[in-house]
Design an enzyme around this catalytic site. Structure first.
Site, mmCIF file in Angstrom:
data_model
loop_
_atom_site.group_PDB
_atom_site.id
_atom_site.type_symbol
_atom_site.label_atom_id
_atom_site.label_comp_id
_atom_site.label_asym_id
_atom_site.label_seq_id
_atom_site.Cartn_x
_atom_site.Cartn_y
_atom_site.Cartn_z
ATOM 1 N N ARG A 51 60.743 -18.711 16.060
ATOM 2 C CA ARG A 51 61.660 -19.554 16.615
ATOM 3 C C ARG A 51 62.359 -20.478 15.788
ATOM 4 O O ARG A 51 62.045 -20.932 14.894
ATOM 5 C CB ARG A 51 61.098 -20.232 17.872
ATOM 6 N N ASP A 53 64.917 -23.753 16.479
ATOM 7 C CA ASP A 53 65.468 -24.596 17.630
ATOM 8 C C ASP A 53 66.927 -24.892 17.811
ATOM 9 O O ASP A 53 67.704 -24.437 16.643
ATOM 10 C CB ASP A 53 64.943 -26.263 17.147
ATOM 11 N N TYR A 111 61.148 -22.600 4.304
ATOM 12 C CA TYR A 111 62.451 -23.414 5.230
ATOM 13 C C TYR A 111 63.092 -24.400 4.173
ATOM 14 O O TYR A 111 62.277 -24.899 3.232
ATOM 15 C CB TYR A 111 61.565 -24.207 6.270
ATOM 16 N N ARG A 198 60.645 -30.645 10.020
ATOM 17 C CA ARG A 198 61.712 -31.795 9.990
ATOM 18 C C ARG A 198 60.746 -33.257 10.280
ATOM 19 O O ARG A 198 61.459 -34.351 9.774
ATOM 20 C CB ARG A 198 62.311 -31.795 11.521
#
Length: 245
Positions: A51, A53, A111, A198
């Site tokens: 997933r 966000d 990422y 994050r």
């Protein structure tokens, strides 16, 4: 049934994340499934590698779907390009073995987090980077990022909403570059918890501003307590960069 693997690039600015939701259609998965189902004249569900966000982008999200359609992958790709919104593009499409599963077969993910570190923001980058006007100590951030490398329990760096059975993950590398104020942080690991990148980025920013000491990162990892770690960096600077199989 044929099994088709797709690589997806998208601007997540106006979407509620990748995963389809019951109460609306403003998701990446929902948009792609709608177009695929019309194309193949059958109900199609795609399986994403993971997933992302609300507001998060992707250079290389991977998904797969099963279909009875006889259309060639080239025709499928052309159809998807024509009917998907401009902020979602399928960059590759290929037929794969029936056992391929985009999530379970993934060996590693990368990422990318982008920061614009100048006094004034760039209007052309404002939706795709996090603007931080105060100068960051990039060399110190590089040094401290080494604490994250290896296998750790990342409980302190996962959202309290995370429902994974284990919070142990392995980070293979973290590379930080800076060019004319554009800071790019690449995180590669065998998997990531909800908001993990994050929150790690938030901690690195705090180190770069000398709000916390380098050793504090090690303490955060050891304490396994989300309340002891940094704030979560904004979604708009995050990209799913690559999935490897």
């Amino acid at each position: 049934m044929r099994n088709i693997k797709m690589t997806i690039r998208y601007d997540g600015s106006r979407y509620k994340g990748f995963q389809r939701l019951k109460d609306n259609d403003m998701t990446i998965q929902g948009k792609i499934e709608d177009v695929l189902s019309k194309m193949a004249n059958e109900s199609i569900e795609i399986i994403g590698s993971g997933r992302t966000d609300m507001g998060v982008h992707a250079y290389g999200q991977v998904a797969n779907f099963k279909t009875a359609s006889n259309l060639s992958v080239d025709k499928m790709k052309t159809y998807l390009y024509e009917y998907l919104p401009e902020d979602i593009v399928i960059t590759s499409l290929e037929e794969v073995d029936g056992r391929f599963h985009s999530r379970y077969n993934a060996k590693s993910k990368v990422y990318l987090y982008k920061i614009y570190n100048n006094k004034f923001h760039d209007p052309f980058l404002r939706k795709y980077t996090t603007h931080i006007p105060k100068k960051l100590d990039i060399e110190l951030m590089k040094e401290v990022s080494e604490y994250f490398i290896g296998e750790h329990d990342f409980t302190s760096f996962a959202s309290s909403k995370s429902k994974k059975k284990s919070n142990v993950r392995t980070i293979y590398s973290i590379n930080i570059t800076e060019t004319n104020g554009l800071v790019e942080i690449y995180f590669e690991g065998n998997g990531f918890l909800y908001n993990m990148v994050r929150i790690m980025t938030g901690a690195l920013i705090d180190v770069g501003h000398k709000k916390i000491a380098p050793e504090d990162i090690k303490t955060m990892l050891e304490e396994k307590d989300r309340t002891k770690a940094a704030d979560t960096a904004p979604a708009k600077g995050l990209y799913l960069y690559k999935v490897s199989y």
